[in-house]
Design an enzyme around this catalytic site. Structure first.
Site, mmCIF file in Angstrom:
data_model
loop_
_atom_site.group_PDB
_atom_site.id
_atom_site.type_symbol
_atom_site.label_atom_id
_atom_site.label_comp_id
_atom_site.label_asym_id
_atom_site.label_seq_id
_atom_site.Cartn_x
_atom_site.Cartn_y
_atom_site.Cartn_z
ATOM 1 N N GLY A 58 0.873 -1.378 0.008
ATOM 2 C CA GLY A 58 -0.037 -0.096 -0.182
ATOM 3 C C GLY A 58 0.817 1.029 0.120
ATOM 4 O O GLY A 58 2.028 0.962 0.338
ATOM 5 N N GLY A 71 2.653 3.557 1.500
ATOM 6 C CA GLY A 71 3.346 4.093 2.697
ATOM 7 C C GLY A 71 3.641 5.372 2.938
ATOM 8 O O GLY A 71 4.051 5.920 4.021
ATOM 9 N N ARG A 72 3.829 6.005 2.039
ATOM 10 C CA ARG A 72 4.481 7.703 1.928
ATOM 11 C C ARG A 72 3.916 8.158 0.827
ATOM 12 O O ARG A 72 4.391 9.428 0.551
ATOM 13 C CB ARG A 72 5.932 7.328 1.882
ATOM 14 C CG ARG A 72 6.453 6.962 0.581
ATOM 15 C CD ARG A 72 8.184 7.376 0.602
ATOM 16 N NE ARG A 72 8.798 6.740 -0.306
ATOM 17 C CZ ARG A 72 9.851 7.203 -1.038
ATOM 18 N NH1 ARG A 72 10.573 8.130 -0.191
ATOM 19 N NH2 ARG A 72 10.469 6.664 -2.147
ATOM 20 N N ASP A 81 8.066 4.357 -10.295
ATOM 21 C CA ASP A 81 9.072 3.983 -9.328
ATOM 22 C C ASP A 81 10.548 4.301 -9.907
ATOM 23 O O ASP A 81 10.887 3.277 -10.485
ATOM 24 C CB ASP A 81 8.639 2.825 -8.618
ATOM 25 C CG ASP A 81 9.697 2.556 -7.411
ATOM 26 O OD1 ASP A 81 10.470 3.323 -7.298
ATOM 27 O OD2 ASP A 81 9.159 1.730 -6.493
ATOM 28 N N GLY A 115 6.915 7.814 6.349
ATOM 29 C CA GLY A 115 6.108 8.490 5.264
ATOM 30 C C GLY A 115 7.004 9.594 4.649
ATOM 31 O O GLY A 115 6.071 10.350 3.674
ATOM 32 N N ARG A 135 3.444 13.988 -8.347
ATOM 33 C CA ARG A 135 3.629 12.984 -9.289
ATOM 34 C C ARG A 135 2.344 13.155 -10.314
ATOM 35 O O ARG A 135 1.318 13.095 -9.608
ATOM 36 C CB ARG A 135 3.866 11.604 -9.044
ATOM 37 C CG ARG A 135 3.908 10.592 -10.061
ATOM 38 C CD ARG A 135 4.736 9.389 -9.804
ATOM 39 N NE ARG A 135 4.355 8.463 -8.838
ATOM 40 C CZ ARG A 135 4.776 7.557 -8.184
ATOM 41 N NH1 ARG A 135 6.076 7.186 -8.355
ATOM 42 N NH2 ARG A 135 4.232 6.882 -7.358
ATOM 43 N N ASP A 158 4.015 -4.679 -7.684
ATOM 44 C CA ASP A 158 3.518 -3.491 -7.362
ATOM 45 C C ASP A 158 4.226 -2.431 -7.990
ATOM 46 O O ASP A 158 3.650 -1.281 -7.814
ATOM 47 C CB ASP A 158 3.665 -3.267 -5.680
ATOM 48 C CG ASP A 158 5.299 -3.317 -5.064
ATOM 49 O OD1 ASP A 158 5.672 -4.263 -5.463
ATOM 50 O OD2 ASP A 158 5.667 -2.144 -4.792
ATOM 51 N N ASN A 159 5.234 -2.471 -8.772
ATOM 52 C CA ASN A 159 5.977 -1.137 -9.361
ATOM 53 C C ASN A 159 5.584 -1.479 -10.830
ATOM 54 O O ASN A 159 6.174 -0.782 -11.817
ATOM 55 C CB ASN A 159 7.246 -1.542 -9.376
ATOM 56 C CG ASN A 159 7.451 -0.925 -8.050
ATOM 57 O OD1 ASN A 159 7.002 -0.055 -7.126
ATOM 58 N ND2 ASN A 159 8.602 -1.490 -7.403
#
Length: 487
Positions: A90, A92-93, A262, A126, A176, A252-253
């Site tokens: 998830g 996280g930051r 990423d 974070g 982003r 996840d990327n």
């Protein structure tokens, strides 16, 4: 829709999904934000108000101190295989402020990276450091200039705070922009932590957001799988063609939209070697340059597994459907890659001998540790005295075969050169140049080095003004170059 000045409006259609897919979050307050990089060209392309975003009040909205009308800030939930091991993840930051419609009618996410702790932070703070955020800004813009699908950076903002890693570093936020932040790992999350109805809602949302609803017949979820397979095959082929090494191709990327995301431990290959690894955490070379195409299909297999309940009610039949779709990946990738390599060598048509011609050159480049980008640049320019590889008997024999192949097509030398120029960059985000630019900014508050480099990266296929400074082959380092996640 984006409007002028204070009337900027966002929405968040992602919140129409079941609430297991996200957590509502508020960015941590930034007391002394300072805009250090702003992507004027991107803002103009999107139809954003430059004057407002560059103002003191606009910066308050960019960092999340003030929320734009319609904004519902969230952190997205997803899972993923990290270096082959499945885990719950998830944002996280990162916090998604919302979505907006650009000047040309496209929907984009606007996300803050380094916005503070979320539900998914797993013990982290974070926050983000200035250096890694500048790195993502530089390389994502370099990828855009190279015509490779990518998320982009609208701004880097210094927070005026310190973050603690191995040492105390200056904190920063990255703003982003992405077509979406839906990942292979988002579907893995739905399959493992939701029910079939949750998975179906995510798939339907993704189809509606990224793919034309009227362009397929039959099983829409099979169509989704095939489109994502095609997008990833095309994207990874583009990485290979410029020598880009992502460094952390965890599921996840990998985005469903086909954008590169990423830019932590990524880097560009200098000397050609399929075993090149830069990431400090990739100890076994899982994500080495030569492995990226294979990891692509591995990740897509995880995506297909997540979709199985939607492909067919009978699990055995669903597996057959998925396997048949996945079997096309290799053909698609090879077609994109070898067509790209043909263009790099000035070949307009396809001949049976081409693959051997291409692979023979790469074998010679590997033998002589030839610089990847400079080899193709000098072939384009006809500068065959520039590198030692060109003086070898191996190359001279290959060169004769290449010239014979060029002669078989009905194209002029000028046409051949133009094709090569449009596919062989004169400048890439070279590792040592990126590092020097970041050091000047972080250590000396000198952003002129970054800004000058960014200007060159806008037009990497411009042969009318080749920069000797940026096309220079780096010296062989005394120790291997390493990159880090920046987390």
């Amino acid at each position: 829709m984006i409007q002028d000045n204070k009337n900027l409006k966002l929405e968040n259609t992602y919140c129409e999904l079941p609430n297991i897919f996200y957590s509502k979050e508020i960015p941590e307050k930034i007391l002394n934000p300072k805009l250090v990089e702003f992507n004027k060209e991107l803002a103009e392309d999107l139809g954003l108000d430059l004057k407002f975003l560059n103002s003191d009040e606009g910066i308050q909205y960019l960092v999340g101190n003030k929320l734009l009308e319609g904004s519902t800030p969230i952190a997205q939930a997803y899972a993923g295989h990290q270096f082959g091991h499945f885990t719950m993840l998830g944002d996280g930051r990162a916090i998604l402020l919302g979505e907006f419609i650009s000047r040309n009618g496209q929907r984009f996410d606007i996300q803050l990276k380094g916005a503070g702790k979320t539900k998914y932070s797993r013990g982290g703070d974070g926050k983000a450091a200035l250096g890694p955020m500048l790195r993502e800004y530089i390389i994502s813009e370099g990828m855009y200039g190279l015509k490779i699908p990518t998320t982009r950076s609208l701004a880097v903002i210094s927070t005026g705070e310190n973050v603690i890693r191995e040492e105390i570093l200056e904190g920063a936020l990255l703003v982003r922009i992405a077509k979406s932040h839906i990942r292979v790992g988002t579907f893995q999350f739905a399959r493992n932590f939701g029910d079939v109805e949750d998975l179906k809602k995510l798939a339907d949302y993704t189809l509606n957001r990224h793919f034309k609803k009227d362009s397929y017949e039959g099983n829409s979820y099979l169509y989704l799988l095939k489109e994502v397979i095609n997008n990833q095959a095309k994207l990874i082929s583009k990485w290979q063609l410029v020598g880009f090494i992502h460094g952390v191709m965890n599921t996840d990327n990998m985005t469903i939209s086909g954008e590169t995301i990423d830019y932590g431990p990524c880097a560009f290959m200098d000397s050609y070697d399929i075993n090149t690894v830069f990431s400090s955490i990739d100890i076994n070379g899982r994500y080495a340059y030569g492995n990226q195409p294979k990891i692509g299909v591995w990740n897509l297999t995880r995506f297909a597994e997540s979709l199985l309940p939607l492909l067919d009610d009978d699990i055995d039949n669903a597996i057959k459907i998925a396997e048949e779709a996945l079997s096309n990946y290799g053909k698609l990738y090879n077609e994109y890659y070898f067509n790209g390599m043909r263009a790099k060598l000035g070949l307009f048509n396809k001949e049976e001998e081409d693959e051997n011609l291409i692979l023979s050159l790469l074998t010679i480049m590997n033998k002589f540790k030839a610089d990847y980008t400079s080899t193709f640049l000098n072939l384009t320019l006809g500068n065959l005295e520039e590198m030692s590889i060109f003086k070898s008997d191996d190359f001279k024999k290959w060169y004769e075969s290449w010239q014979a192949r060029l002669a078989k097509q009905n194209k002029s030398r000028d046409e051949i050169k133009k094709l090569m120029q449009s596919n062989n960059p004169t400048v890439i985000p070279r590792n040592y140049i990126v590092e020097n630019a970041i050091k000047a900014a972080v250590n000396n508050n000198d952003y002129s080095v970054i800004n000058k480099f960014l200007e060159a990266l806008k037009n990497p296929y411009d042969y009318s003004n080749i920069s000797e400074e940026y096309s220079k082959i780096p010296e062989v380092p005394s120790c291997p170059y390493k990159t880090y996640c920046g987390t």
